[in-house]
Design a protein around this motif. Structure first.
Motif, mmCIF file in Angstrom:
data_model
loop_
_atom_site.group_PDB
_atom_site.id
_atom_site.type_symbol
_atom_site.label_atom_id
_atom_site.label_comp_id
_atom_site.label_asym_id
_atom_site.label_seq_id
_atom_site.Cartn_x
_atom_site.Cartn_y
_atom_site.Cartn_z
ATOM 1 N N MET A 1 0.843 -1.186 0.000
ATOM 2 C CA MET A 1 0.000 0.000 0.000
ATOM 3 C C MET A 1 0.888 1.249 0.000
ATOM 4 O O MET A 1 1.836 1.359 0.768
ATOM 5 N N LYS A 2 0.558 2.176 -0.858
ATOM 6 C CA LYS A 2 1.335 3.409 -0.978
ATOM 7 C C LYS A 2 1.013 4.348 0.189
ATOM 8 O O LYS A 2 -0.145 4.564 0.532
ATOM 9 N N GLN A 3 2.062 4.897 0.794
ATOM 10 C CA GLN A 3 1.915 5.831 1.916
ATOM 11 C C GLN A 3 1.655 7.241 1.383
ATOM 12 O O GLN A 3 2.244 7.637 0.382
ATOM 13 N N PRO A 4 0.791 8.013 2.066
ATOM 14 C CA PRO A 4 0.610 9.411 1.654
ATOM 15 C C PRO A 4 1.882 10.211 1.938
ATOM 16 O O PRO A 4 2.696 9.812 2.771
ATOM 17 N N PRO A 5 2.065 11.326 1.245
ATOM 18 C CA PRO A 5 3.261 12.149 1.497
ATOM 19 C C PRO A 5 3.307 12.621 2.960
ATOM 20 O O PRO A 5 2.276 12.897 3.559
ATOM 21 N N ILE A 6 4.488 12.684 3.497
ATOM 22 C CA ILE A 6 4.674 13.169 4.866
ATOM 23 C C ILE A 6 4.625 14.686 4.856
ATOM 24 O O ILE A 6 5.318 15.333 4.071
ATOM 25 N N GLN A 7 3.800 15.244 5.731
ATOM 26 C CA GLN A 7 3.731 16.694 5.904
ATOM 27 C C GLN A 7 4.277 17.025 7.286
ATOM 28 O O GLN A 7 3.794 16.511 8.289
ATOM 29 N N ILE A 8 5.269 17.895 7.323
ATOM 30 C CA ILE A 8 5.896 18.285 8.587
ATOM 31 C C ILE A 8 5.738 19.786 8.743
ATOM 32 O O ILE A 8 6.221 20.555 7.905
ATOM 33 N N LYS A 9 5.058 20.179 9.803
ATOM 34 C CA LYS A 9 4.832 21.602 10.074
ATOM 35 C C LYS A 9 5.204 21.891 11.523
ATOM 36 O O LYS A 9 4.847 21.147 12.417
ATOM 37 N N ILE A 10 5.907 22.995 11.715
ATOM 38 C CA ILE A 10 6.219 23.477 13.061
ATOM 39 C C ILE A 10 5.543 24.838 13.201
ATOM 40 O O ILE A 10 5.798 25.749 12.418
ATOM 41 N N THR A 11 4.688 24.944 14.189
ATOM 42 C CA THR A 11 3.984 26.193 14.457
ATOM 43 C C THR A 11 4.572 26.814 15.714
ATOM 44 O O THR A 11 4.773 26.126 16.717
ATOM 45 N N TYR A 12 4.846 28.106 15.643
ATOM 46 C CA TYR A 12 5.463 28.795 16.778
ATOM 47 C C TYR A 12 4.912 30.209 16.897
ATOM 48 O O TYR A 12 4.290 30.739 15.980
ATOM 49 N N LYS A 13 5.164 30.817 18.041
ATOM 50 C CA LYS A 13 4.750 32.198 18.291
ATOM 51 C C LYS A 13 5.935 32.954 18.859
ATOM 52 O O LYS A 13 6.622 32.470 19.741
ATOM 53 N N ARG A 14 6.161 34.127 18.317
ATOM 54 C CA ARG A 14 7.197 35.012 18.870
ATOM 55 C C ARG A 14 6.539 35.944 19.869
ATOM 56 O O ARG A 14 5.364 36.283 19.748
ATOM 57 N N TRP A 15 7.298 36.347 20.879
ATOM 58 C CA TRP A 15 6.775 37.223 21.940
ATOM 59 C C TRP A 15 6.133 38.483 21.378
ATOM 60 O O TRP A 15 5.086 38.911 21.837
ATOM 61 N N GLN A 16 6.751 39.103 20.374
ATOM 62 C CA GLN A 16 6.268 40.390 19.872
ATOM 63 C C GLN A 16 5.115 40.251 18.869
ATOM 64 O O GLN A 16 4.509 41.246 18.496
ATOM 65 N N ASP A 17 4.800 39.032 18.437
ATOM 66 C CA ASP A 17 3.727 38.823 17.462
ATOM 67 C C ASP A 17 2.450 38.357 18.149
ATOM 68 O O ASP A 17 2.503 37.700 19.183
ATOM 69 N N GLU A 18 1.326 38.681 17.532
ATOM 70 C CA GLU A 18 0.055 38.206 18.068
ATOM 71 C C GLU A 18 -0.418 36.944 17.359
ATOM 72 O O GLU A 18 -1.310 36.260 17.854
ATOM 73 N N THR A 19 0.151 36.657 16.202
ATOM 74 C CA THR A 19 -0.281 35.497 15.435
ATOM 75 C C THR A 19 0.778 34.405 15.438
ATOM 76 O O THR A 19 1.962 34.659 15.653
ATOM 77 N N LEU A 20 0.330 33.194 15.189
ATOM 78 C CA LEU A 20 1.230 32.057 15.084
ATOM 79 C C LEU A 20 1.864 32.027 13.701
ATOM 80 O O LEU A 20 1.253 32.444 12.716
ATOM 81 N N GLN A 21 3.062 31.508 13.640
ATOM 82 C CA GLN A 21 3.776 31.316 12.377
ATOM 83 C C GLN A 21 3.940 29.807 12.156
ATOM 84 O O GLN A 21 4.094 29.057 13.116
ATOM 85 N N THR A 22 3.923 29.388 10.914
ATOM 86 C CA THR A 22 4.112 27.971 10.594
ATOM 87 C C THR A 22 5.202 27.826 9.548
ATOM 88 O O THR A 22 5.233 28.559 8.564
#
Length: 65
Positions: A1-22
């Motif tokens: 069986m074929k495996q789906p592509p691996i998706q790797i995401k790191i989500t983080y927040k910087r102190w000075q930002d109000e939104t998350l970054q990925t």
């Protein structure tokens, strides 16, 4: 069986930002190199122990909330 592509995401927040970054990483960026007969699904070992180490070219660890 074929495996789906691996998706790797790191989500983080910087102190000075109000939104998350990925950041999206390829398996080659995230895992140690594989041997010829190995797969990331079965044999993949992360290069680093902590997520911030993957971000060090993008953001300083001191900036992370």
């Amino acid at each position: 069986m074929k495996q789906p592509p691996i998706q790797i995401k790191i989500t983080y927040k910087r102190w000075q930002d109000e939104t998350l970054q990925t950041v999206e990483l390829t398996p080659d960026q995230y895992f140690d190199p594989l041997e010829e007969d190995e797969t990331y699904y079965e044999d993949g070992i992360a290069k680093y122990n902590t997520d911030w180490e993957y971000l060090r070219d993008t953001v300083s660890v001191k900036e992370l909330a």
